[in-house]
Scaffold this motif. Sequence first.
Motif, PDB file in Angstrom:
ATOM      1  N   LEU A 537      60.327  48.358  32.831  1.00  0.00           N
ATOM      2  CA  LEU A 537      59.641  48.621  34.097  1.00  0.00           C
ATOM      3  C   LEU A 537      58.135  48.493  33.942  1.00  0.00           C
ATOM      4  O   LEU A 537      57.461  47.945  34.813  1.00  0.00           O
ATOM      5  CB  LEU A 537      60.002  50.017  34.622  1.00  0.00           C
ATOM      6  CG  LEU A 537      61.397  50.165  35.236  1.00  0.00           C
ATOM      7  CD1 LEU A 537      61.617  51.587  35.699  1.00  0.00           C
ATOM      8  CD2 LEU A 537      61.601  49.196  36.383  1.00  0.00           C
ATOM      9  N   SER A 538      57.591  48.988  32.823  1.00  0.00           N
ATOM     10  CA  SER A 538      56.153  48.844  32.594  1.00  0.00           C
ATOM     11  C   SER A 538      55.774  47.374  32.525  1.00  0.00           C
ATOM     12  O   SER A 538      54.758  46.951  33.070  1.00  0.00           O
ATOM     13  CB  SER A 538      55.728  49.488  31.275  1.00  0.00           C
ATOM     14  OG  SER A 538      56.388  50.670  31.057  1.00  0.00           O
ATOM     15  N   ARG A 539      56.633  46.614  31.835  1.00  0.00           N
ATOM     16  CA  ARG A 539      56.320  45.203  31.675  1.00  0.00           C
ATOM     17  C   ARG A 539      56.328  44.488  33.015  1.00  0.00           C
ATOM     18  O   ARG A 539      55.422  43.712  33.320  1.00  0.00           O
ATOM     19  CB  ARG A 539      57.337  44.539  30.732  1.00  0.00           C
ATOM     20  CG  ARG A 539      57.203  44.964  29.284  1.00  0.00           C
ATOM     21  CD  ARG A 539      55.827  44.679  28.739  1.00  0.00           C
ATOM     22  NE  ARG A 539      55.661  43.278  28.380  1.00  0.00           N
ATOM     23  CZ  ARG A 539      55.874  42.813  27.157  1.00  0.00           C
ATOM     24  NH1 ARG A 539      56.248  43.611  26.201  1.00  0.00           N
ATOM     25  NH2 ARG A 539      55.691  41.535  26.913  1.00  0.00           N
ATOM     26  N   SER A 540      57.329  44.775  33.859  1.00  0.00           N
ATOM     27  CA  SER A 540      57.358  44.060  35.132  1.00  0.00           C
ATOM     28  C   SER A 540      56.239  44.538  36.047  1.00  0.00           C
ATOM     29  O   SER A 540      55.659  43.746  36.787  1.00  0.00           O
ATOM     30  CB  SER A 540      58.724  44.160  35.804  1.00  0.00           C
ATOM     31  OG  SER A 540      59.173  45.474  35.794  1.00  0.00           O
ATOM     32  N   LEU A 541      55.891  45.813  35.972  1.00  0.00           N
ATOM     33  CA  LEU A 541      54.793  46.319  36.790  1.00  0.00           C
ATOM     34  C   LEU A 541      53.471  45.716  36.315  1.00  0.00           C
ATOM     35  O   LEU A 541      52.638  45.299  37.118  1.00  0.00           O
ATOM     36  CB  LEU A 541      54.745  47.857  36.690  1.00  0.00           C
ATOM     37  CG  LEU A 541      53.870  48.570  37.709  1.00  0.00           C
ATOM     38  CD1 LEU A 541      54.284  48.209  39.122  1.00  0.00           C
ATOM     39  CD2 LEU A 541      53.960  50.085  37.524  1.00  0.00           C
ATOM     40  N   TYR A 542      53.326  45.625  35.003  1.00  0.00           N
ATOM     41  CA  TYR A 542      52.106  45.052  34.441  1.00  0.00           C
ATOM     42  C   TYR A 542      51.930  43.605  34.885  1.00  0.00           C
ATOM     43  O   TYR A 542      50.826  43.164  35.199  1.00  0.00           O
ATOM     44  CB  TYR A 542      52.147  45.134  32.913  1.00  0.00           C
ATOM     45  CG  TYR A 542      50.933  44.527  32.238  1.00  0.00           C
ATOM     46  CD1 TYR A 542      49.716  45.213  32.220  1.00  0.00           C
ATOM     47  CD2 TYR A 542      50.991  43.275  31.650  1.00  0.00           C
ATOM     48  CE1 TYR A 542      48.604  44.657  31.620  1.00  0.00           C
ATOM     49  CE2 TYR A 542      49.886  42.711  31.050  1.00  0.00           C
ATOM     50  CZ  TYR A 542      48.686  43.407  31.035  1.00  0.00           C
ATOM     51  OH  TYR A 542      47.586  42.849  30.453  1.00  0.00           O
ATOM     52  N   ASP A 543      53.045  42.853  34.909  1.00  0.00           N
ATOM     53  CA  ASP A 543      52.966  41.456  35.298  1.00  0.00           C
ATOM     54  C   ASP A 543      52.606  41.280  36.771  1.00  0.00           C
ATOM     55  O   ASP A 543      52.012  40.283  37.157  1.00  0.00           O
ATOM     56  CB  ASP A 543      54.291  40.741  35.009  1.00  0.00           C
ATOM     57  CG  ASP A 543      54.487  40.536  33.514  1.00  0.00           C
ATOM     58  OD1 ASP A 543      53.461  40.529  32.805  1.00  0.00           O
ATOM     59  OD2 ASP A 543      55.637  40.408  33.074  1.00  0.00           O
ATOM     60  N   ILE A 544      52.977  42.256  37.584  1.00  0.00           N
ATOM     61  CA  ILE A 544      52.724  42.147  39.024  1.00  0.00           C
ATOM     62  C   ILE A 544      51.278  42.522  39.351  1.00  0.00           C
ATOM     63  O   ILE A 544      50.611  41.876  40.145  1.00  0.00           O
ATOM     64  CB  ILE A 544      53.699  43.058  39.803  1.00  0.00           C
ATOM     65  CG1 ILE A 544      55.124  42.532  39.667  1.00  0.00           C
ATOM     66  CG2 ILE A 544      53.306  43.139  41.267  1.00  0.00           C
ATOM     67  CD1 ILE A 544      56.161  43.568  39.969  1.00  0.00           C
ATOM     68  N   LEU A 545      50.783  43.551  38.709  1.00  0.00           N
ATOM     69  CA  LEU A 545      49.438  44.054  39.021  1.00  0.00           C
ATOM     70  C   LEU A 545      48.370  43.033  38.665  1.00  0.00           C
ATOM     71  O   LEU A 545      48.516  42.259  37.732  1.00  0.00           O
ATOM     72  CB  LEU A 545      49.170  45.346  38.242  1.00  0.00           C
ATOM     73  CG  LEU A 545      49.997  46.553  38.665  1.00  0.00           C
ATOM     74  CD1 LEU A 545      49.716  47.716  37.739  1.00  0.00           C
ATOM     75  CD2 LEU A 545      49.681  46.933  40.101  1.00  0.00           C
ATOM     76  N   GLN A 546      47.309  43.075  39.468  1.00  0.00           N
ATOM     77  CA  GLN A 546      46.186  42.206  39.171  1.00  0.00           C
ATOM     78  C   GLN A 546      45.543  42.642  37.872  1.00  0.00           C
ATOM     79  O   GLN A 546      45.434  43.820  37.571  1.00  0.00           O
ATOM     80  CB  GLN A 546      45.161  42.331  40.292  1.00  0.00           C
ATOM     81  CG  GLN A 546      45.220  41.178  41.245  1.00  0.00           C
ATOM     82  CD  GLN A 546      44.001  41.178  42.105  1.00  0.00           C
ATOM     83  OE1 GLN A 546      43.501  42.219  42.484  1.00  0.00           O
ATOM     84  NE2 GLN A 546      43.513  39.987  42.382  1.00  0.00           N
ATOM     85  N   LYS A 547      45.127  41.671  37.099  1.00  0.00           N
ATOM     86  CA  LYS A 547      44.490  42.026  35.836  1.00  0.00           C
ATOM     87  C   LYS A 547      43.024  42.387  36.095  1.00  0.00           C
ATOM     88  O   LYS A 547      42.192  41.515  36.292  1.00  0.00           O
ATOM     89  CB  LYS A 547      44.571  40.864  34.848  1.00  0.00           C
ATOM     90  CG  LYS A 547      45.973  40.314  34.673  1.00  0.00           C
ATOM     91  CD  LYS A 547      46.817  41.233  33.815  1.00  0.00           C
ATOM     92  CE  LYS A 547      48.237  40.736  33.744  1.00  0.00           C
ATOM     93  NZ  LYS A 547      48.993  40.841  35.025  1.00  0.00           N
ATOM     94  N   ASN A 548      42.754  43.685  36.150  1.00  0.00           N
ATOM     95  CA  ASN A 548      41.353  44.106  36.310  1.00  0.00           C
ATOM     96  C   ASN A 548      40.716  44.133  34.936  1.00  0.00           C
ATOM     97  O   ASN A 548      41.298  43.656  33.974  1.00  0.00           O
ATOM     98  CB  ASN A 548      41.267  45.514  36.900  1.00  0.00           C
ATOM     99  CG  ASN A 548      42.260  45.724  38.007  1.00  0.00           C
ATOM    100  OD1 ASN A 548      43.464  45.707  37.753  1.00  0.00           O
ATOM    101  ND2 ASN A 548      41.775  45.883  39.204  1.00  0.00           N
ATOM    102  N   ASN A 549      39.579  44.729  34.888  1.00  0.00           N
ATOM    103  CA  ASN A 549      38.946  44.862  33.577  1.00  0.00           C
ATOM    104  C   ASN A 549      39.837  45.723  32.706  1.00  0.00           C
ATOM    105  O   ASN A 549      40.258  46.792  33.113  1.00  0.00           O
ATOM    106  CB  ASN A 549      37.584  45.562  33.705  1.00  0.00           C
ATOM    107  CG  ASN A 549      36.737  44.860  34.730  1.00  0.00           C
ATOM    108  OD1 ASN A 549      36.810  43.638  34.845  1.00  0.00           O
ATOM    109  ND2 ASN A 549      35.961  45.633  35.483  1.00  0.00           N
ATOM    110  N   ILE A 550      40.117  45.228  31.547  1.00  0.00           N
ATOM    111  CA  ILE A 550      40.916  46.004  30.619  1.00  0.00           C
ATOM    112  C   ILE A 550      39.981  46.958  29.880  1.00  0.00           C
ATOM    113  O   ILE A 550      38.991  46.535  29.305  1.00  0.00           O
ATOM    114  CB  ILE A 550      41.626  45.081  29.614  1.00  0.00           C
ATOM    115  CG1 ILE A 550      42.527  44.082  30.355  1.00  0.00           C
ATOM    116  CG2 ILE A 550      42.410  45.881  28.587  1.00  0.00           C
ATOM    117  CD1 ILE A 550      43.758  44.652  30.981  1.00  0.00           C
ATOM    118  N   VAL A 551      40.304  48.241  29.974  1.00  0.00           N
ATOM    119  CA  VAL A 551      39.477  49.199  29.239  1.00  0.00           C
ATOM    120  C   VAL A 551      40.206  49.609  27.973  1.00  0.00           C
ATOM    121  O   VAL A 551      41.430  49.570  27.927  1.00  0.00           O
ATOM    122  CB  VAL A 551      39.170  50.456  30.089  1.00  0.00           C
ATOM    123  CG1 VAL A 551      38.224  50.105  31.228  1.00  0.00           C
ATOM    124  CG2 VAL A 551      40.444  51.095  30.608  1.00  0.00           C
TER     125      VAL A 551
END
Lengths: 790, 62
Positions: A537-551
Amino acid sequence: MKQTTCFHCGDSCTTDHIIFDNKNFCCNGCKTVYEIFSENDLTCYYDLQQSPGATPKEIQGKYDFLSDESIIEKLTEFNDGNNQIVTLTIPHIHCSSCIWILENLNKLNPNITTSQVNFGKKTLRVTYKSKEISLKELVLLLSKIGYEPYISLEDFNTGKNKVNRSLIYKLGVAGFAFGNVMFLSFPEYFEVEEFWLDQYKNVFRWLMFTFSLPVVFYAAQDYFISAYKGLKSKLLNIDIPIALGILVLFIRSTVEIIFDLGTGFFDSLTGLVFFLLLGKFFQQRTYNFLSFERDYKSYFPIAVTKIYHDKEIPIQVYDIKKGDRLLIRNEELIPVDGILINGNANIDYSFVTGESEAVKKHSGDKLFAGGKQTAGSIEMEALNAVEQSYLTQLWSNDIFNKNKEDGFTSLTNAISKRFTVAVLSIATLATVYWLIVDASKAINVFTAVLIIACPCAIALSAPFTLGNLLRIFGKLKFYLKNASVIEQLAKIDTIIFDKTGTITSNKESKTAYVGETLSTEEEALLTSTLRHSNHPLSRSLYDILQKNNIVSLNHFEEHLGQGIYGTSNSNSIKIGSAHYVGKPQQETDLHTAVHISTNNAYKGKFTFYNSYRKGLSKLFKTLKKDFDLAILSGDNDSELENLKKLLPSKTKLIFNQKPNDKLEYIKHHQNNGANVLMVGDGLNDAGALAQSDVGIAISENINVFSPACDAILDASKFDQLHNYIKASKAAIKIIKWSFIFSFIYNVIGLYFAITGQLMPVIAAILMPLSSISIVIFTTIATNVLGRRLK
Amino acid sequence: MSVIYVLLTISIIIAVLFFIAFIKAVKSGQYDDDYTPSVRMLFEDELVKTKPNKTIKKQKSN
């Protein structure tokens, strides 16, 4: 940012981008494999195909059972204590690079003597020195380079893989005899009265007779057996006139040469058998790499870890007894029903129910066989032996032992019934006529009618049409078990779909966010935290979300089966189940959701919705015109409204169906005279797939995990289903047309036969001509048909 | 003429030899996998090529 793909496996390098040796790698695993290959002079691997590799998976402890002597004994083909030979199934084999690297295994480990790939079957046969490298080490080496073998309960009996090559032998015998008899009968075609030929004709004739013996008694024996069986069960099948034709041809020819009456029809006889076998050969085309007969055995592991007096010992699955304590590691299948004792159980029942989301279980809950543990290891107590568990019981249902083809009259057999009657009455009438007019010719005419009317062209048209269409379907990623499935598919009037995994896609899902809007800072923290988690679920959510600045995170924790926690600067975030993030009020929620709280304040949730396959709506609309449609789902009705919008108004939607309910539903419709096509995916549909007239399994990955079925359809071609059914119907039309053609040939032949002028030359021309022209006609027609499909 | 016997015998012996070869080929499993051998054959060249290729690659990276 430019999209870079991994040099080894071809995945896009999003999460961890590693640059090594001027090449991009998506993860450490891929890099390691590249290093192994380059150290051993094996970089040629990458010259043959672009990014041919697979990401190696973590397999700690998974293959411990391979050190057990009794299991090694069962798996190996040969074992003398020093050398062992083993054949492993490796699903990842897909290109010439794979063949190259696997056949060069001896460079990676000198204790491997030879290794040979069978590409079609996706197997690797390895000979190795068992004192230096154990089977377990070999499997680990393969897994390390991305070629993890698939070892299941089915491999347990190794000796059984005997290939049935009898048809090839028969074809060889018939072809060999056909060629030689043609060559020997050449002089007879032109001039028998010529002095030299007349002198030696007996030699030629008896040689032909000798050649025809193995053809009649070996190559054609299946036709005699089938005809005998048909007669015994009072069924007039197509093999009866064929067997009769072959027998009459042989007896009349033998009588002719014994009494020196003529040359006999040995050329027609051998040619006929050869063409018939060729048709059979064409029809028997199978896909080696697919298995249509999978039962629970191909899903189950061979061994499992038992906890006995605080020690972990691997035991064979068949040896599990009631009360045994079993250790199920991450990603392992639960082999028997049992009770969870401790550990974080997050069971993925997708093999059984088709439902992709994992179910959480607590200590004391019942676990069913076939589930896959996805969050760390658990301990369970077995409730019964393997044979008595839920899944195996489903498989022991009677319908799995029934052969579908038995109850099905093919078009050829339906026609042959009338055909046989017609031929026999024509032969009798003609004989009676000649008995009155010229009794000396009567027996000649009787046999001639049976010879010329031998329905070889009719017998050939179906195998060639269906066999060729089978090949075309295969190219279009629709794999059928055998040719007769096409005939059954053409008769379908009711189509029943399973929901999850069949009309919905497992890979893509849509999400919606409900709750307070997240600030940019929080969003950045959310994506950065998700990035560290490997949960699906984290992986699919991560793929959907816009890649903002990675902190960069100060702290990250993963609580198996609950959620993840991350902190950056002064902010903290919790992502996971409602209970974990501290959601104030609990509500019953039918959908899968991921909840979020930041700095201990509840924010909202991402809900995952089913995403339906591309072209679903359109497919149902076109199917609606010709078929009765229904959806049977094992799920609750949370998607009811969504489905109603998507599908035509009259589609039946039935929810909360257990595997057995599906089976009964189909049986009920069949009893009312319906021809049912079942489209499903999971093992839970296995019963329904077997009960239906045609069962199609939808599969995202053709090589693994499809239940027993008549056909396997690649998920990407799902929207083409209607076209495939239409093509099957067109194929039946082609067969009917070729029946008409062969009927015309028979009428011409019968004219010669009834008038008593059937010369061996005419038979030798007419019989192959009709066969060949039918083969050409059906091949061209099906190819035209295939070109219209895409 | 008896020469026809000789000719027939020779031709049939040859045909039977070919037939035996065919049966042997089937028995050895030659027709079981019709893809891998066709690819395997090409690897022999690749192996010879690797060595000169490698030195070139090394020079480049240096």
